[in-house]
Design a protein around this motif. Structure first.
Motif, PDB file in Angstrom:
ATOM      1  N   ILE A 101       0.842  -1.204   0.000  1.00 55.58           N
ATOM      2  CA  ILE A 101       0.000   0.000   0.000  1.00 55.58           C
ATOM      3  C   ILE A 101       0.881   1.260   0.000  1.00 55.58           C
ATOM      4  CG2 ILE A 101      -1.614   1.359   1.423  1.00 55.58           C
ATOM      5  CD1 ILE A 101      -3.019  -0.933   0.075  1.00 55.58           C
ATOM      6  N   GLU A 102       1.858   1.287   0.899  1.00 58.94           N
ATOM      7  CA  GLU A 102       2.734   2.463   1.003  1.00 58.94           C
ATOM      8  C   GLU A 102       3.510   2.693  -0.291  1.00 58.94           C
ATOM      9  OE1 GLU A 102       5.102   1.638   4.455  1.00 58.94           O
ATOM     10  OE2 GLU A 102       3.362   1.771   5.791  1.00 58.94           O
ATOM     11  N   SER A 103       4.021   1.642  -0.874  1.00 65.69           N
ATOM     12  CA  SER A 103       4.801   1.749  -2.103  1.00 65.69           C
ATOM     13  C   SER A 103       3.939   2.252  -3.257  1.00 65.69           C
ATOM     14  CB  SER A 103       5.403   0.379  -2.436  1.00 65.69           C
ATOM     15  OG  SER A 103       6.050   0.406  -3.665  1.00 65.69           O
ATOM     16  N   ARG A 104       2.737   1.712  -3.351  1.00 59.30           N
ATOM     17  CA  ARG A 104       1.820   2.124  -4.425  1.00 59.30           C
ATOM     18  C   ARG A 104       1.428   3.596  -4.265  1.00 59.30           C
ATOM     19  NH1 ARG A 104       0.465   1.287  -9.608  1.00 59.30           N
ATOM     20  NH2 ARG A 104      -1.697   1.856  -9.902  1.00 59.30           N
ATOM     21  N   ALA A 105       1.115   4.007  -3.037  1.00 58.81           N
ATOM     22  CA  ALA A 105       0.744   5.401  -2.774  1.00 58.81           C
ATOM     23  C   ALA A 105       1.908   6.329  -3.114  1.00 58.81           C
ATOM     24  CB  ALA A 105       0.323   5.576  -1.314  1.00 58.81           C
ATOM     25  N   ARG A 106       3.111   5.936  -2.717  1.00 63.30           N
ATOM     26  CA  ARG A 106       4.303   6.758  -2.991  1.00 63.30           C
ATOM     27  C   ARG A 106       4.531   6.890  -4.495  1.00 63.30           C
ATOM     28  NH1 ARG A 106       8.468   8.957  -1.224  1.00 63.30           N
ATOM     29  NH2 ARG A 106       8.119   8.611   0.970  1.00 63.30           N
ATOM     30  N   LYS A 107       4.356   5.810  -5.223  1.00 65.69           N
ATOM     31  CA  LYS A 107       4.551   5.835  -6.673  1.00 65.69           C
ATOM     32  C   LYS A 107       3.573   6.800  -7.332  1.00 65.69           C
ATOM     33  CE  LYS A 107       4.408   2.827 -10.715  1.00 65.69           C
ATOM     34  NZ  LYS A 107       4.163   1.468 -11.194  1.00 65.69           N
ATOM     35  N   ILE A 108       2.312   6.734  -6.953  1.00 61.59           N
ATOM     36  CA  ILE A 108       1.295   7.614  -7.532  1.00 61.59           C
ATOM     37  C   ILE A 108       1.563   9.065  -7.158  1.00 61.59           C
ATOM     38  CG2 ILE A 108      -1.160   8.233  -7.453  1.00 61.59           C
ATOM     39  CD1 ILE A 108      -1.706   5.177  -7.237  1.00 61.59           C
ATOM     40  N   ALA A 109       1.836   9.310  -5.878  1.00 61.34           N
ATOM     41  CA  ALA A 109       2.087  10.680  -5.420  1.00 61.34           C
ATOM     42  C   ALA A 109       3.315  11.260  -6.114  1.00 61.34           C
ATOM     43  CB  ALA A 109       2.274  10.699  -3.903  1.00 61.34           C
TER      44      ALA A 109
END
Length: 153
Positions: A101-109
């Motif tokens: 979740i954290e990695s995906r959110a960071r990638k999008i942001a």
């Protein structure tokens, strides 16, 4: 509220799945589990076929389909039961669900903020790279919901 509940659920699931790590120890033998167990038990294909209720040629097809990764779960379950085994089926994440979740959110942001920064540079309104990390965190906190993470590939 729902997000907190989902987070607790992820943590519980991560805890349960941690026991399955490392997944290498569950890698199937080259000819598959059915064949490996049947051989280890000293059981012939005809004997296993009789226990499952199929012809020996079907046992051979079952073993080949398992080794190829094309076997159906219900067929594998029937073979396991005939070998006095229990089929264990799980999807084991490569990292913790929280990390995913954290990695995906960071990638999008990061992608979105870099797009904005690029546009601003084109307009000679460059942004300060020093506070980029805090802007990433703020974007994740203020702009993204968990559902937004999976809208695209």
């Amino acid at each position: 509220m729902k997000s907190d509940s989902r987070k607790r659920g992820r943590r519980r699931l991560d805890e349960r799945l941690r026991a399955l790590q490392p997944i290498d120890r569950f890698r199937a033998p080259p000819k598959g589990w059915v064949r490996a167990l049947r051989d280890a038990l000293g059981m012939t294909g005809a004997q296993l076929g009789k226990r499952i209720g199929v012809r020996p040629q079907t046992v051979e097809a079952i073993e080949k389909s398992e080794a190829a990764g094309t076997i159906q779960l219900n067929t594998l379950r029937r073979a396991a039961e005939a070998l006095d085994c229990t089929l264990v089926y799980a999807l084991v994440p490569n990292s913790s669900l929280e990390t995913v979740i954290e990695s995906r959110a960071r990638k999008i942001a990061t992608r979105e903020l870099q797009r904005v920064a690029h546009t601003m540079r084109l307009e000679a309104q460059g942004t300060d790279e020093v506070d980029f990390e805090s802007r990433v965190q703020a974007y994740i906190r203020d702009k993204l919901s968990e559902r937004d993470l999976w809208n695209e590939a």
